[in-house]
Design a protein around this motif. Structure first.
Motif, short mmCIF file in Angstrom:
data_model
loop_
_atom_site.label_atom_id
_atom_site.label_comp_id
_atom_site.label_asym_id
_atom_site.label_seq_id
_atom_site.Cartn_x
_atom_site.Cartn_y
_atom_site.Cartn_z
N VAL A 1 -35.35 -35.89 2.89
CA VAL A 1 -35.78 -37.22 2.47
C VAL A 1 -35.08 -37.65 1.19
O VAL A 1 -34.54 -38.76 1.10
N GLU A 2 -35.07 -36.76 0.20
CA GLU A 2 -34.48 -37.12 -1.09
C GLU A 2 -32.99 -36.79 -1.16
O GLU A 2 -32.30 -37.25 -2.07
N GLY A 3 -32.50 -36.00 -0.21
CA GLY A 3 -31.07 -35.68 -0.18
C GLY A 3 -30.61 -34.80 -1.33
O GLY A 3 -29.45 -34.83 -1.74
N VAL A 4 -31.54 -33.97 -1.85
CA VAL A 4 -31.22 -33.11 -2.99
C VAL A 4 -30.73 -31.75 -2.50
O VAL A 4 -31.27 -31.19 -1.56
N THR A 5 -29.69 -31.24 -3.13
CA THR A 5 -29.18 -29.91 -2.82
C THR A 5 -29.01 -29.12 -4.12
O THR A 5 -28.99 -29.69 -5.20
N GLU A 6 -28.87 -27.81 -3.97
CA GLU A 6 -28.68 -26.96 -5.15
C GLU A 6 -27.36 -27.26 -5.83
O GLU A 6 -27.23 -27.16 -7.05
N LYS A 7 -26.35 -27.62 -5.03
CA LYS A 7 -25.05 -27.99 -5.57
C LYS A 7 -24.80 -29.46 -5.26
O LYS A 7 -25.19 -29.94 -4.20
N PRO A 8 -24.19 -30.21 -6.14
CA PRO A 8 -23.94 -31.63 -5.87
C PRO A 8 -22.97 -31.81 -4.72
O PRO A 8 -22.08 -30.98 -4.49
N TYR A 9 -23.13 -32.91 -3.98
CA TYR A 9 -22.23 -33.21 -2.88
C TYR A 9 -20.85 -33.55 -3.41
O TYR A 9 -20.71 -34.28 -4.39
N ALA A 10 -19.82 -33.02 -2.75
CA ALA A 10 -18.44 -33.32 -3.13
C ALA A 10 -17.86 -34.42 -2.27
O ALA A 10 -16.88 -35.07 -2.64
N MET A 11 -18.46 -34.66 -1.09
CA MET A 11 -17.94 -35.65 -0.16
C MET A 11 -18.16 -37.06 -0.70
O MET A 11 -19.19 -37.37 -1.29
#
Length: 233
Positions: A99-109
């Motif tokens: 839902v929030e699109g949060v990951t442990e590492k930031p998206y690079a795409m």
């Protein structure tokens, strides 16, 4: 770790409702098997499973609840039962990821070179709902003219049937053999073109104004000279 903050801010029920809404891509109110599958397979305890195994589990669950797995989807009540054994922490982890699109590492795409500066780094779904001027190079297009065609957002333009036709023709034109005597067959796209252009090659069609399309809106025929292959081409 990512879900701990969500547990403080959100109730289990609220998170489950948000997850259902996010997974329900077609807006039907239910999550069907194909909408459920990619999320289920990504779960750490399901990564080794094959689609057939997931389908079998889905079918058994739906049948046990008196549902037809081929026709019915999972509504909120069923979804709550589906994740009944999941802990609050597991639900919270799904919530922050999906839902929030949060990951442990930031998206690079990113597609920063395709959009205006204000939308750099934004999610694709947000860009889809942005005005067409969000695309680099299209900021000078006449918004009123496009709006009269029902084209107001990037989503509208990307799903416009005349754009999809033009894109397909432009892609396939490179595969066309224009040597004398080539083909001579019956392949055609006559239903997509005005009669005067039916016998042309794909490469020739690429150089035409979009008004060459059958049923192209007359209100757009006076727009600036844009050929089917590429703008100002």
């Amino acid at each position: 770790r990512l879900g701990k903050r969500a547990l403080v801010r959100c109730s289990r029920e609220g998170m489950l409702k948000a997850i259902v809404s996010t997974w329900d891509r077609d807006g039907s109110g239910d999550v069907d098997f194909l909408e459920l599958l990619p999320h289920y397979m990504k779960a750490s305890n399901h990564t080794e499973m094959q689609e057939g195994e997931v389908r079998t589990g889905f079918d058994k669950f739906m049948q046990a609840k008196g549902k037809d797995p081929k026709k019915d989807g999972i509504d909120f009540e069923l979804f709550t039962a589906w994740l009944g054994k999941a802990s609050d922490a597991q639900v919270a982890t799904q919530y922050v990821h999906c839902v929030e699109g949060v990951t442990e590492k930031p998206y690079a795409m990113n597609i920063d070179k395709a959009v205006i500066k204000e939308l750099e780094g934004k999610p694709l779904k947000e860009i889809l709902n942005a005005p067409i001027s969000a695309i680099q190079g299209l900021s000078d297009m006449n918004a009123d003219t496009l709006g009269a065609l029902g084209l107001k957002t990037v989503r509208d333009l990307g799903s416009w049937k005349f754009f999809l036709l033009a894109r397909a023709i432009h892609t396939l034109a490179d595969k066309e053999d224009q040597a004398p005597g080539a083909s001579g067959g019956r392949m055609n796209i006559r239903e997509a073109l005005d009669r005067v252009h039916e016998a042309k090659t794909l490469k020739q069609v690429c150089r035409l104004h979009p008004s060459a399309f059958n049923m192209f809106p007359e209100s757009a025929c006076h727009t600036q000279d844009i050929c089917l292959g590429k703008r100002n081409g």
